[in-house]
Design an enzyme around this catalytic site. Structure first.
Site, short mmCIF file in Angstrom:
data_model
loop_
_atom_site.label_atom_id
_atom_site.label_comp_id
_atom_site.label_asym_id
_atom_site.label_seq_id
_atom_site.Cartn_x
_atom_site.Cartn_y
_atom_site.Cartn_z
N LYS A 197 -2.91 -7.21 4.31
CA LYS A 197 -1.87 -6.51 3.56
C LYS A 197 -1.49 -7.34 2.34
CE LYS A 197 2.82 -4.76 3.86
NZ LYS A 197 3.89 -4.24 4.73
N LYS A 251 -4.39 -2.61 3.40
CA LYS A 251 -3.31 -1.96 2.68
C LYS A 251 -2.96 -2.73 1.41
CE LYS A 251 1.55 -1.03 3.33
NZ LYS A 251 2.71 -1.37 4.10
N SER A 277 2.59 4.55 -0.67
CA SER A 277 3.51 5.43 -1.40
C SER A 277 3.20 5.53 -2.89
CB SER A 277 4.93 4.93 -1.20
OG SER A 277 5.05 3.57 -1.57
N TYR A 316 0.58 10.04 3.37
CA TYR A 316 1.67 11.01 3.27
C TYR A 316 1.11 12.41 3.03
CZ TYR A 316 4.32 6.72 2.82
OH TYR A 316 4.85 5.48 3.06
#
Ligand code: PBG
Length: 327
Positions: A197, A251, A277, A316
């Site tokens: 990450k 990520k 996002s 999402y």
């Protein structure tokens, strides 16, 4: 060696049927993990920086789980937006057995037990400073944070969470969480480690979604990875596997496809990627302006993760993509 004019690669691209025959990768609802934001407010409300995403009340989250089952989406990853009044320096709310996350897990498992529930382990949704760990003398302390993370993971497991997903990037947390889970008889609970990450600008809208952007002081560069590094990602993944991770994650997503490809080919483990996002917001914003075809860009971005070697994508877009893929 194939040579023009005998070899013409356009020959196979002529027809829809021949393109389908030679297609190497496919995207199905089975590849999608729905990233879902829950709120302890009385009403669900849209997230301004993520058009199309709504912070859901627990009741609406339960309805979303039913929808996920109907759409064939295997799992939901839950992210909490708690009231600022519940935040403190220790992130006490993180292991509240009567808190928002525990309520959301129970409601969703009751409504649709066939859908896997994945919970983020990190303190940032619950700290008044917005960091994933505890701070002592201005430093994010590792081992004391790991103790808090174990308590948080146990709270989630007791509430019925299927998959514990540590996103905090502390050293040694996967092994500590595995031991804590096993110590309480949760041998069956899986661990999906946010193994590689990065300290990324693409998390901006998420911090708005969970309400930690106002709180966050400084950056996360002492625990999240430097975007310049690749070899270090392999070391992170290797350690997490050794500590007991069942699945690993990279990520953000699209700017890090090289990492996905390298991790998958090096370890051949179930490998996931988080379309974060900011990636979602960019596609939505460009589409809203008429600058790109949003639906095609969405599906292309998701397919690209498969091509890079991912076994699934946290996104999402999950319900919207699943609807299209289901025809
Ligand atoms: C918290 C966490 C973050 C995201 C998932 N878990 C933000 C961060 O590390 O600052 C980002 C998700 C997204 O941007 O969609 N540890």
């Amino acid at each position: 060696m194939a040579q023009f004019p005998t070899t013409r690669l356009r020959r196979m691209r002529q027809h829809d049927w021949s393109r389908r025959l030679m297609r190497e990768n496919t995207l199905t609802p089975d590849d999608l993990i729905w990233t879902l934001v829950v709120t302890d407010k009385a009403h669900s409300e849209p997230v301004a920086s993520m058009p199309g995403v709504t912070r859901l009340t627990v009741a609406d989250a339960a309805r979303a789980a039913v929808e996920a089952r109907a759409l064939g989406i295997p799992a939901i990853a839950v992210f909490p937006n708690v009231d600022a009044a519940r935040k403190d320096a220790r992130g006490s709310e993180a292991d509240n057995p009567d808190g928002l996350v525990a309520h959301a897990i129970k409601a969703m498992k009751d409504a649709a037990p066939e859908v896997g529930i994945i919970c983020d382990v990190a303190l940032d949704p619950f700290t008044d400073h917005g960091h994933d760990g505890l701070i002592e003398n201005g430093v994010i302390v590792n081992d004391a944070t790991v103790e808090r993370l174990c308590a948080q993971a146990l709270t989630q497991a007791r509430a019925g969470c299927d998959v514990i997903a540590p996103s905090d990037m502390m050293d040694g947390r996967v092994g500590a969480i595995r031991a804590a889970l096993d110590g309480e008889g949760f041998q069956h609970v899986m661990i999906l480690s946010y193994a590689a990450k990065y300290a990324s600008a693409f998390y901006g809208p998420y911090r708005d979604a969970i309400g930690s952007s106002v709180a966050l002081k400084g950056d996360k560069k002492t625990y999240q990875m430097d975007p310049a590094n690749t070899d270090e990602a392999l070391r992170e993944v290797e350690l997490d596997i050794a500590e007991g991770a069942d699945m690993v994650m990279v990520k953000p997503g699209m700017p890090y496809l090289d990492i996905v490809a390298r991790v998958k080919s090096a370890f051949a483990l179930p490998t996931y990627v988080f379309q974060v996002s900011g990636e979602y917001a960019m596609i939505q914003a460009a589409a809203a302006n008429g600058w790109i075809d949003g639906e095609r860009a969405m599906l292309e971005s998701l397919l690209a993760f498969k091509r890079a070697g991912a076994d699934g994508v946290l996104t999402y877009f999950a319900p919207r993509a699943a609807k299209i893929l289901n025809g």
